[in-house]
Design a protein around this motif. Sequence first.
Motif: not given
Length: 445
Positions: A56-58, A63-64, A95-96, A164
């Motif tokens: 999970n990363s931003t 957010l991806k 992906s957001k 998450a």
Amino acid sequence: MKMQNYKIAVIALITLLSAQVSLAQQYMRFSWKDLNMDYSAFAYLIDSEHVIVRINSTQNGVLKLAEATGKLRVHPGYSPKARVLEIGIGEVIYSKDNKMSGSFPAFRLFQENYDPVTNKVSGRSYVAQATKIAQKGYISGHPDTKVQIYTKLSDVQQNINAGAYFLKEEAYYKQFAKTNSNTSANSNSGNKPAASQSASLVTVHLILLGDTKDASIGESVKSDLAKMRSLFQNTMSVNKNIKFNIKEISGDQLVSTNVQNTVKSLTVGANDAIILYYSGHGSNPQGSNSEFPTAAMIKSSYKLENMGNLISNLKPRLAVVIGDLCNSVPRTRTALPEEPLFRSAPAQHDPARVAEFLIKAKGKIVSTSSSYDEYSYSLGNNGAFTNSFIDAMTSAINSHSNMPATWDAVLKQSYKEAYNKTKNIVNKPGTKGQNGFYRGSLVYN
């Protein structure tokens, strides 16, 4: 340590991560920062060879979520008690901003001074991208990573936010999400489940057979069995109308009478499915009256087509036999150079596509990994056919797949892929590669 020696040790760390870690099922959560990006990961350690990782990363407010697979290793040359989680290239599954293209680089989680008895790390833990480990000062200047290890599913459910790391429609989300504290109380309240829920449940009996004790291919067979178990138990369980009853017969228990007794002891409904998978040695001597091989077992043997008769005699809706074994004069399943270590997992598994294989299909088929008088091969630590079958089936149940959701399509793709991986190897005189086939027919309701 001098910088030159340090650099050599780091390079050796990349190339010599070879020893497997023995562990029970575990779960890990860890977070780190790299290039001003915040990362968080959840790892589901099925065993040392099969680790499912969600990252999970931003970045710039977007957010991806990516999915990758990994393996757990120790490296005595680096530290006698260090363990390393090698994580392959991750594929973006959410992906957001709906930009699904892109991937995450391969990386490694290093844990120094890990004690398997207490399940704790007394040294530092850190994450490093595989392509940057050898850069001067990269490891020493990398910030420590906070790692939390869980051994109980209940602890994961209470401490991890499943949302998450998993999409709500995924089976993994349902597996790791917080349990409803009222579930057990309600289950005894006298309320009966809706008739449609109980009536639609289908049981798939998966029988896994493997010659794991063999000195030449035992490790390969172990990996085959673990991957096949994961394919059905984890990946295909996305369809909640399916209940899996999995039984494994391996090692010293791989005797034909044990196979027969296990199958005959099954309680099989008219709408159930039985899938029997064998990985190991096989033979089909000259003069045989069958195009199918005979599976080698401890002080016994069992013809593949007779296995088909064994399970079909129980009259299930679907009876499938899958064999990864030689179909020739007796010979060890030959090992070929290993495939690339990591392969990204598909983005989404479609319950409706799973249903085509396990709920709607009706009939009987028997499949073998090579034709008469041919050998079957291993690719590093897996059977060439088994790897190909798992790839094909995983692709076929992908919601974005163009492959027909049929056993015929999956098996033909598996044979084709296994052949392409072995086509440069001389098999029977005048031919190269292994050429699998199946007999039988299915209809789809």
